[in-house]
Structure formats: C-alpha cells, structure tokens
Design a protein around this motif. Structure first.
Motif, PDB file in Angstrom:
ATOM      1  N   ASN A 111       0.793  -1.233   0.000  1.00  0.00           N
ATOM      2  CA  ASN A 111       0.000   0.000   0.000  1.00  0.00           C
ATOM      3  C   ASN A 111       0.823   1.279   0.000  1.00  0.00           C
ATOM      4  O   ASN A 111       0.316   2.337  -0.376  1.00  0.00           O
ATOM      5  N   ALA A 112       2.080   1.201   0.433  1.00  0.00           N
ATOM      6  CA  ALA A 112       2.885   2.416   0.550  1.00  0.00           C
ATOM      7  C   ALA A 112       4.203   2.323  -0.227  1.00  0.00           C
ATOM      8  O   ALA A 112       4.474   3.140  -1.111  1.00  0.00           O
ATOM      9  N   LEU A 113       5.012   1.321   0.085  1.00  0.00           N
ATOM     10  CA  LEU A 113       6.333   1.243  -0.543  1.00  0.00           C
ATOM     11  C   LEU A 113       6.236   0.980  -2.042  1.00  0.00           C
ATOM     12  O   LEU A 113       6.895   1.661  -2.846  1.00  0.00           O
ATOM     13  N   GLY A 114       5.439  -0.003  -2.444  1.00  0.00           N
ATOM     14  CA  GLY A 114       5.305  -0.328  -3.861  1.00  0.00           C
ATOM     15  C   GLY A 114       4.831   0.841  -4.698  1.00  0.00           C
ATOM     16  O   GLY A 114       5.454   1.193  -5.716  1.00  0.00           O
ATOM     17  N   PRO A 115       3.709   1.479  -4.320  1.00  0.00           N
ATOM     18  CA  PRO A 115       3.250   2.631  -5.099  1.00  0.00           C
ATOM     19  C   PRO A 115       4.281   3.750  -5.207  1.00  0.00           C
ATOM     20  O   PRO A 115       4.429   4.373  -6.261  1.00  0.00           O
ATOM     21  N   MET A 116       5.030   3.994  -4.127  1.00  0.00           N
ATOM     22  CA  MET A 116       6.002   5.081  -4.178  1.00  0.00           C
ATOM     23  C   MET A 116       7.217   4.721  -5.012  1.00  0.00           C
ATOM     24  O   MET A 116       7.815   5.595  -5.643  1.00  0.00           O
ATOM     25  N   ARG A 117       7.578   3.455  -5.039  1.00  0.00           N
ATOM     26  CA  ARG A 117       8.637   3.051  -5.968  1.00  0.00           C
ATOM     27  C   ARG A 117       8.197   3.309  -7.409  1.00  0.00           C
ATOM     28  O   ARG A 117       8.982   3.786  -8.233  1.00  0.00           O
ATOM     29  N   VAL A 118       6.945   2.977  -7.714  1.00  0.00           N
ATOM     30  CA  VAL A 118       6.425   3.245  -9.059  1.00  0.00           C
ATOM     31  C   VAL A 118       6.492   4.739  -9.365  1.00  0.00           C
ATOM     32  O   VAL A 118       6.952   5.157 -10.442  1.00  0.00           O
ATOM     33  N   VAL A 119       6.049   5.558  -8.425  1.00  0.00           N
ATOM     34  CA  VAL A 119       6.077   7.017  -8.623  1.00  0.00           C
ATOM     35  C   VAL A 119       7.496   7.507  -8.865  1.00  0.00           C
ATOM     36  O   VAL A 119       7.774   8.266  -9.809  1.00  0.00           O
ATOM     37  N   GLU A 120       8.419   7.071  -8.011  1.00  0.00           N
ATOM     38  CA  GLU A 120       9.790   7.549  -8.091  1.00  0.00           C
ATOM     39  C   GLU A 120      10.476   7.072  -9.372  1.00  0.00           C
ATOM     40  O   GLU A 120      11.163   7.848 -10.043  1.00  0.00           O
ATOM     41  N   TRP A 121      10.287   5.813  -9.714  1.00  0.00           N
ATOM     42  CA  TRP A 121      11.065   5.231 -10.799  1.00  0.00           C
ATOM     43  C   TRP A 121      10.451   5.461 -12.177  1.00  0.00           C
ATOM     44  O   TRP A 121      11.162   5.433 -13.177  1.00  0.00           O
ATOM     45  N   LEU A 122       9.131   5.677 -12.250  1.00  0.00           N
ATOM     46  CA  LEU A 122       8.497   5.930 -13.548  1.00  0.00           C
ATOM     47  C   LEU A 122       8.257   7.416 -13.801  1.00  0.00           C
ATOM     48  O   LEU A 122       7.805   7.788 -14.882  1.00  0.00           O
ATOM     49  N   ARG A 123       8.566   8.230 -12.838  1.00  0.00           N
ATOM     50  CA  ARG A 123       8.390   9.680 -12.975  1.00  0.00           C
ATOM     51  C   ARG A 123       9.029  10.246 -14.233  1.00  0.00           C
ATOM     52  O   ARG A 123       8.435  11.124 -14.888  1.00  0.00           O
ATOM     53  N   PRO A 124      10.238   9.801 -14.649  1.00  0.00           N
ATOM     54  CA  PRO A 124      10.844  10.383 -15.846  1.00  0.00           C
ATOM     55  C   PRO A 124      10.029  10.174 -17.116  1.00  0.00           C
ATOM     56  O   PRO A 124      10.234  10.896 -18.104  1.00  0.00           O
ATOM     57  N   LEU A 125       9.105   9.201 -17.123  1.00  0.00           N
ATOM     58  CA  LEU A 125       8.281   8.967 -18.304  1.00  0.00           C
ATOM     59  C   LEU A 125       7.139   9.973 -18.429  1.00  0.00           C
ATOM     60  O   LEU A 125       6.521  10.082 -19.485  1.00  0.00           O
ATOM     61  N   VAL A 126       6.836  10.688 -17.346  1.00  0.00           N
ATOM     62  CA  VAL A 126       5.692  11.604 -17.323  1.00  0.00           C
ATOM     63  C   VAL A 126       6.110  12.963 -17.863  1.00  0.00           C
ATOM     64  O   VAL A 126       7.132  13.524 -17.462  1.00  0.00           O
ATOM     65  N   ALA A 127       5.313  13.483 -18.774  1.00  0.00           N
ATOM     66  CA  ALA A 127       5.598  14.793 -19.370  1.00  0.00           C
ATOM     67  C   ALA A 127       5.693  15.867 -18.292  1.00  0.00           C
ATOM     68  O   ALA A 127       5.031  15.772 -17.250  1.00  0.00           O
ATOM     69  N   PRO A 128       6.513  16.892 -18.515  1.00  0.00           N
ATOM     70  CA  PRO A 128       6.655  17.960 -17.519  1.00  0.00           C
ATOM     71  C   PRO A 128       5.329  18.606 -17.132  1.00  0.00           C
ATOM     72  O   PRO A 128       5.165  19.061 -16.001  1.00  0.00           O
ATOM     73  N   ALA A 129       4.370  18.629 -18.060  1.00  0.00           N
ATOM     74  CA  ALA A 129       3.054  19.193 -17.754  1.00  0.00           C
ATOM     75  C   ALA A 129       2.056  18.114 -17.348  1.00  0.00           C
ATOM     76  O   ALA A 129       0.859  18.383 -17.236  1.00  0.00           O
ATOM     77  N   GLY A 130       2.554  16.897 -17.104  1.00  0.00           N
ATOM     78  CA  GLY A 130       1.674  15.780 -16.795  1.00  0.00           C
ATOM     79  C   GLY A 130       1.321  15.669 -15.329  1.00  0.00           C
ATOM     80  O   GLY A 130       1.669  16.524 -14.496  1.00  0.00           O
ATOM     81  N   THR A 131       0.617  14.582 -15.016  1.00  0.00           N
ATOM     82  CA  THR A 131       0.087  14.355 -13.671  1.00  0.00           C
ATOM     83  C   THR A 131       0.527  12.987 -13.167  1.00  0.00           C
ATOM     84  O   THR A 131       0.505  12.008 -13.910  1.00  0.00           O
ATOM     85  N   ILE A 132       0.897  12.946 -11.891  1.00  0.00           N
ATOM     86  CA  ILE A 132       1.176  11.692 -11.196  1.00  0.00           C
ATOM     87  C   ILE A 132       0.178  11.574 -10.050  1.00  0.00           C
ATOM     88  O   ILE A 132       0.146  12.428  -9.160  1.00  0.00           O
TER      89      ILE A 132
END
Length: 231
Positions: A111-132
C-alpha cells in the motif's frame, strides 16, 4: 497523421476501480496502458480486445523492484500524460497489537512502498506538464480518524500520504501535478457490499478531479468530488 491522443498509465487496472479508470479514460479519448499482476486473464484483457488498439496490457507486480524497472525499460521512449497508481490490500480489522509482523510488512509494502517506488522510478516517463496520481483514502487522514478501527490499513494509507509529501518536497520545483485521490466509500473487496458508491459512480468523479487539477503543480489531497481531504 501524428497521434495526438494523451496517454495514461494505470498501475493496478485488472478489476474494480482500476479497471473502471481504464474504461473511463478510453471513453474520454485517451490511449491507455494498464497493468495486471501475473499472467491470468482479467477484465482488462477483455477491454483491450474491444479498444481498437488503444489499450495495452502490461504485467507488473509492484512489490518486485525488478518488475518496476523492467516496465520502465519497456516503456522507454513513451511519454505519459498521466501516471496513476491504484493498489491496496487489507487483511482484516485487527487492533495493531494483534497484527503479525508478516502481515504488517505485506500491507505496508503493497500500500505504501510499492506505489512510491512506481512514482519515483516511472516519474521520468511523465511529461513535464503531466500528472502523477496515487489512489489514497480518507482513512489515511489523521484529522478524520475519530472512530478508529482498520488500524493497519489506515496506517498504510497515512504512510503513503507522508511518502508522497516527501516526494513532493524533494521535487519542489517539478512542474508536474501530484495527486492523492480518495475515491469515496466504494463497493469493492476493500469497501465491502454496504459501501455508498458503485465504481461507476466513483470513477467519473475521480477522473474529473484529476482533469481539474491538470497544470496545477504541487501535491493535492482530494476526493472524487474535488473536495480537499484534511491531512
């Protein structure tokens, strides 16, 4: 002709809220990448077959760090307009003193560690004007906890919220929008049969809220009606 449709990656899209999110974004004209656990056929596979190629299914186990990096590598070169992480488990309503260590670790990792790893590690794929975005819950709100109960689930969502806040502080100059979203009390395995909302009632509001915050940098904790949820 260049494809100008926006793209959403929805992590945890095999059923209920995640599956309906994928369907809603397809209805709104987006391309969607949805993840499932393992190789078992799910409703997301059925939706993909009906999507005319606009929905791709990927496999991901969020508690496996190697799986997250492998997904990032497979999506290299893609630009996401939205990364949304939908994942949570609960293991019963136990007082925290009765929770086995293994159960505590499992729920916190999922519920916490897994989702945040996804956020941290896939963040570079998100456009600068995008949403996480990450699916949170009002049960993660300390201010709203006046009745107690669901100790471990509440703690895991509070941890998720705090870790997302750490992420936002670490990337204070990032122009991306960051969202913690409470879908309301929904009739899912987590919400139970007596919950107030069906997924088809909750999800359009969740998507409306995500879209309303597009282009608004910083972290927002909001519900499916767009209302601010107290920390």
């Amino acid at each position: 002709m260049t494809d100008t449709r926006p793209t959403a990656l929805i992590v945890g899209a095999s059923r209920t809220l995640g599956l309906e999110l994928a369907a809603e974004y397809l209805r709104r004209g987006w391309d969607v990448i949805g993840t499932v656990r393992g190789s078992r056929r799910t409703g997301l596979h059925d939706l993909a077959e009906e999507s005319g190629g606009r929905l791709a299914v990927e496999s991901l186990e969020m508690t496996d760090p190697g799986g997250i990096t492998a997904l990032r590598d497979r999506l290299a070169g893609r630009t996401l307009d939205l990364l949304f992480v939908n994942a949570a488990v609960t293991r019963g309503d136990l007082p925290i003193g009765d929770v086995p260590t293994e159960m505590f670790t499992e729920v916190m990792a999922t519920n916490a560690l897994g989702p945040m790893r996804v956020v941290e590690w896939l963040r570079p794929l998100v456009a600068p004007a995008g949403t996480i975005g990450v699916m949170s819950s009002d049960q993660g709100s300390i201010a709203l906890n006046t009745d107690g109960g669901q100790d471990l689930y509440r703690a895991s969502k509070s941890a998720l919220n705090q870790l997302m806040r750490c992420h936002a502080a670490r990337h204070a100059d990032d122009p991306r929008t960051l969202l913690l979203t409470d879908p309301g009390w929904v009739r899912t395995d987590l919400g139970g049969p007596d919950a107030e909302l069906g997924v088809e009632e909750s999800v359009p509001g969740v998507v409306d809220t995500i879209e309303a915050h597009r282009g608004k940098p910083g972290l927002h904790f909001v519900d499916h009606l767009g209302q601010v949820v107290p920390w």
